[in-house]
Design a protein around this motif. Structure first.
Motif, PDB file in Angstrom:
ATOM      1  N   PRO A  20       0.802  -1.238   0.000  1.00 29.53           N
ATOM      2  CA  PRO A  20       0.000   0.000   0.000  1.00 29.53           C
ATOM      3  C   PRO A  20       0.833   1.285   0.000  1.00 29.53           C
ATOM      4  N   LEU A  21       2.130   1.191   0.324  1.00 27.94           N
ATOM      5  CA  LEU A  21       2.945   2.408   0.333  1.00 27.94           C
ATOM      6  C   LEU A  21       3.335   2.865  -1.075  1.00 27.94           C
ATOM      7  N   VAL A  22       3.218   1.956  -2.053  1.00 27.32           N
ATOM      8  CA  VAL A  22       3.550   2.330  -3.432  1.00 27.32           C
ATOM      9  C   VAL A  22       2.370   3.086  -4.037  1.00 27.32           C
ATOM     10  N   SER A  23       2.644   4.263  -4.610  1.00 27.91           N
ATOM     11  CA  SER A  23       1.529   5.068  -5.128  1.00 27.91           C
ATOM     12  C   SER A  23       1.073   4.546  -6.488  1.00 27.91           C
ATOM     13  N   ALA A  24      -0.246   4.555  -6.695  1.00 25.10           N
ATOM     14  CA  ALA A  24      -0.803   4.137  -7.982  1.00 25.10           C
ATOM     15  C   ALA A  24      -0.308   5.077  -9.076  1.00 25.10           C
ATOM     16  N   GLY A  25      -0.089   6.342  -8.715  1.00 22.11           N
ATOM     17  CA  GLY A  25       0.409   7.315  -9.690  1.00 22.11           C
ATOM     18  C   GLY A  25       1.753   6.905 -10.253  1.00 22.11           C
ATOM     19  N   LEU A  26       2.623   6.376  -9.380  1.00 20.63           N
ATOM     20  CA  LEU A  26       3.937   5.915  -9.854  1.00 20.63           C
ATOM     21  C   LEU A  26       3.763   4.766 -10.848  1.00 20.63           C
ATOM     22  N   VAL A  27       2.910   3.813 -10.512  1.00 21.67           N
ATOM     23  CA  VAL A  27       2.728   2.645 -11.395  1.00 21.67           C
ATOM     24  C   VAL A  27       2.175   3.094 -12.748  1.00 21.67           C
ATOM     25  N   ARG A  28       1.334   4.114 -12.732  1.00 20.18           N
ATOM     26  CA  ARG A  28       0.757   4.584 -14.001  1.00 20.18           C
ATOM     27  C   ARG A  28       1.776   5.325 -14.859  1.00 20.18           C
ATOM     28  N   ARG A  29       2.886   5.761 -14.258  1.00 17.66           N
ATOM     29  CA  ARG A  29       3.952   6.408 -15.050  1.00 17.66           C
ATOM     30  C   ARG A  29       5.020   5.403 -15.476  1.00 17.66           C
ATOM     31  N   CYS A  30       4.824   4.127 -15.118  1.00 19.32           N
ATOM     32  CA  CYS A  30       5.813   3.096 -15.441  1.00 19.32           C
ATOM     33  C   CYS A  30       5.614   2.554 -16.848  1.00 19.32           C
ATOM     34  N   ALA A  31       6.709   2.091 -17.430  1.00 21.24           N
ATOM     35  CA  ALA A  31       6.653   1.364 -18.696  1.00 21.24           C
ATOM     36  C   ALA A  31       6.851  -0.119 -18.394  1.00 21.24           C
ATOM     37  N   PHE A  32       6.409  -0.969 -19.318  1.00 21.62           N
ATOM     38  CA  PHE A  32       6.667  -2.406 -19.225  1.00 21.62           C
ATOM     39  C   PHE A  32       7.619  -2.793 -20.343  1.00 21.62           C
ATOM     40  N   ALA A  33       8.440  -3.804 -20.076  1.00 19.89           N
ATOM     41  CA  ALA A  33       9.449  -4.174 -21.081  1.00 19.89           C
ATOM     42  C   ALA A  33       9.810  -5.639 -20.959  1.00 19.89           C
TER      43      ALA A  33
ATOM     44  N   HIS B 253       4.526  -0.888 -25.379  1.00 16.71           N
ATOM     45  CA  HIS B 253       3.598   0.207 -25.111  1.00 16.71           C
ATOM     46  C   HIS B 253       2.191  -0.329 -24.836  1.00 16.71           C
ATOM     47  N   ASN B 254       1.302   0.578 -24.435  1.00 13.72           N
ATOM     48  CA  ASN B 254      -0.011   0.202 -23.878  1.00 13.72           C
ATOM     49  C   ASN B 254      -0.873  -0.694 -24.755  1.00 13.72           C
ATOM     50  N   HIS B 255      -0.802  -0.499 -26.059  1.00 11.77           N
ATOM     51  CA  HIS B 255      -1.686  -1.246 -26.956  1.00 11.77           C
ATOM     52  C   HIS B 255      -1.179  -2.664 -27.226  1.00 11.77           C
ATOM     53  N   ARG B 256       0.080  -2.951 -26.845  1.00 11.39           N
ATOM     54  CA  ARG B 256       0.669  -4.257 -27.174  1.00 11.39           C
ATOM     55  C   ARG B 256       0.048  -5.353 -26.309  1.00 11.39           C
ATOM     56  N   PRO B 257      -0.095  -6.566 -26.884  1.00 13.54           N
ATOM     57  CA  PRO B 257      -0.563  -7.684 -26.060  1.00 13.54           C
ATOM     58  C   PRO B 257       0.522  -8.120 -25.079  1.00 13.54           C
ATOM     59  N   VAL B 258       0.107  -8.643 -23.940  1.00 12.31           N
ATOM     60  CA  VAL B 258       1.071  -9.197 -22.986  1.00 12.31           C
ATOM     61  C   VAL B 258       1.606 -10.498 -23.592  1.00 12.31           C
ATOM     62  N   PRO B 259       2.910 -10.595 -23.842  1.00 12.68           N
ATOM     63  CA  PRO B 259       3.442 -11.810 -24.469  1.00 12.68           C
ATOM     64  C   PRO B 259       3.322 -13.010 -23.536  1.00 12.68           C
ATOM     65  N   GLU B 260       3.042 -14.162 -24.123  1.00  7.66           N
ATOM     66  CA  GLU B 260       2.826 -15.363 -23.318  1.00  7.66           C
ATOM     67  C   GLU B 260       4.167 -16.007 -22.961  1.00  7.66           C
ATOM     68  N   GLY B 261       4.312 -16.390 -21.702  1.00 14.19           N
ATOM     69  CA  GLY B 261       5.503 -17.133 -21.297  1.00 14.19           C
ATOM     70  C   GLY B 261       6.793 -16.325 -21.312  1.00 14.19           C
ATOM     71  N   VAL B 262       6.682 -15.000 -21.260  1.00 17.17           N
ATOM     72  CA  VAL B 262       7.879 -14.155 -21.272  1.00 17.17           C
ATOM     73  C   VAL B 262       7.913 -13.349 -19.975  1.00 17.17           C
ATOM     74  N   ALA B 263       9.064 -13.366 -19.305  1.00 13.15           N
ATOM     75  CA  ALA B 263       9.204 -12.553 -18.099  1.00 13.15           C
ATOM     76  C   ALA B 263       9.265 -11.080 -18.499  1.00 13.15           C
ATOM     77  N   LEU B 264       8.572 -10.247 -17.747  1.00 11.23           N
ATOM     78  CA  LEU B 264       8.553  -8.810 -18.041  1.00 11.23           C
ATOM     79  C   LEU B 264       9.231  -8.038 -16.911  1.00 11.23           C
ATOM     80  N   ALA B 265       9.432  -6.768 -17.167  1.00 13.15           N
ATOM     81  CA  ALA B 265       9.951  -5.868 -16.141  1.00 13.15           C
ATOM     82  C   ALA B 265       9.067  -4.630 -16.128  1.00 13.15           C
ATOM     83  N   VAL B 266       8.881  -4.049 -14.956  1.00 16.24           N
ATOM     84  CA  VAL B 266       8.144  -2.789 -14.864  1.00 16.24           C
ATOM     85  C   VAL B 266       9.161  -1.699 -14.519  1.00 16.24           C
TER      86      VAL B 266
END
Lengths: 86, 162
Positions: free
Chosen positions: A46-59, A66-79
């Motif tokens: 709960p100490l992590v702000s939702a605002g921070l997560v919304r400014r994060c990218a995934f890779a 980017h936001n429109h991309r599908p989540v790849p199956e079976g691939v580890a991601l990073a935030v």
């Protein structure tokens, strides 16, 4: 499907293991994954702000998804919080 | 791109090597070498800093460094050798955090390549800075979002003085 997401920077404090694992419905986009992560962290870090997560990218190891991309199956991601190198 | 060296160096395993960077970008064709060396300073925004911890997502950072090299080559439009290295782990005041060196035929190309590369490293590479303060407190720097929607909103609004 289960997706493992490695945590970096300020988000490392959300889980001592350095990663979270989320149950992600097949066909989800990165935008939907972000909202799942916001919900997960609101419950577990709960100490992590939702605002921070919304400014994060995934890779993957190779590229930013980017936001429109599908989540790849079976691939580890990073935030990735906003960056501050140099 | 030939003539490109990218690296992430764990603090525990060594320090960034400026002499090696300058040697790497030297070439008989090149009359100009420009370099940027970023060191840990003892203050930020009015607070006394004792050190910085750098966190990196290494595989993607190296990938970004390579892409930055390709972009610098395109933008400069001249033969180029480029070195990009960033430290990882806990650094003390005065430690070297980042080294960029560019070798080109003439000085203008070298300065432009070096500037492009260091700005891109700061704004685009997955690197995070946690400052440690004299009072024992620590804080992660606010940083620059890599999320395209967020970049569209905020890049117009701030001048990238960081």
């Amino acid at each position: 499907m289960k997706t493992r997401i490695a945590l970096f920077g300020a988000l490392r404090e959300a889980d001592a293991s350095g990663a979270v694992e989320l149950e992600v419905p097949a066909g989800s986009t990165i935008a939907e994954l972000r909202e799942l992560l916001v919900t997960h962290l609101a419950a577990h870090a709960p100490l992590v702000s939702a605002g921070l997560v919304r400014r994060c990218a995934f890779a993957t190891d190779e590229e930013i998804l980017h936001n429109h991309r599908p989540v790849p199956e079976g691939v580890a991601l990073a935030v990735l919080p906003p960056v501050s190198g140099g | 791109m030939d003539g490109l060296h990218v690296a992430v160096v764990e603090r525990g395993e060594g320090a960034l090597d400026v002499a090696a960077a300058l040697e790497f970008v030297a070439d008989p064709r090149f009359g100009g070498i420009a370099s940027f060396i970023g060191r840990v300073r003892d203050h930020n925004v009015g607070r006394s800093v004792t050190g910085i911890s750098y966190d990196l997502f290494v595989p993607l950072a190296l990938n970004r460094f390579r892409a930055i090299g390709e972009r610098a080559l395109m933008e400069v439009g001249a033969p180029l050798k480029l070195w990009i290295a960033h430290a990882k782990g806990r650094l003390a005041i005065g430690d070297i955090a980042v080294v960029v060196a560019a070798g080109t035929p003439h000085r203008d190309e070298a300065f432009r390549a070096c500037r492009l590369a260091i700005e891109a490293v700061k704004h685009e590479a997955p690197i995070w800075k946690q400052e440690h303060y004299v009072d024992g407190d620590s804080a992660w720097s606010e940083g620059c979002s890599l999320c395209e929607e967020d970049r569209a909103h905020t890049h117009a609004a701030h001048g990238h003085g960081h």
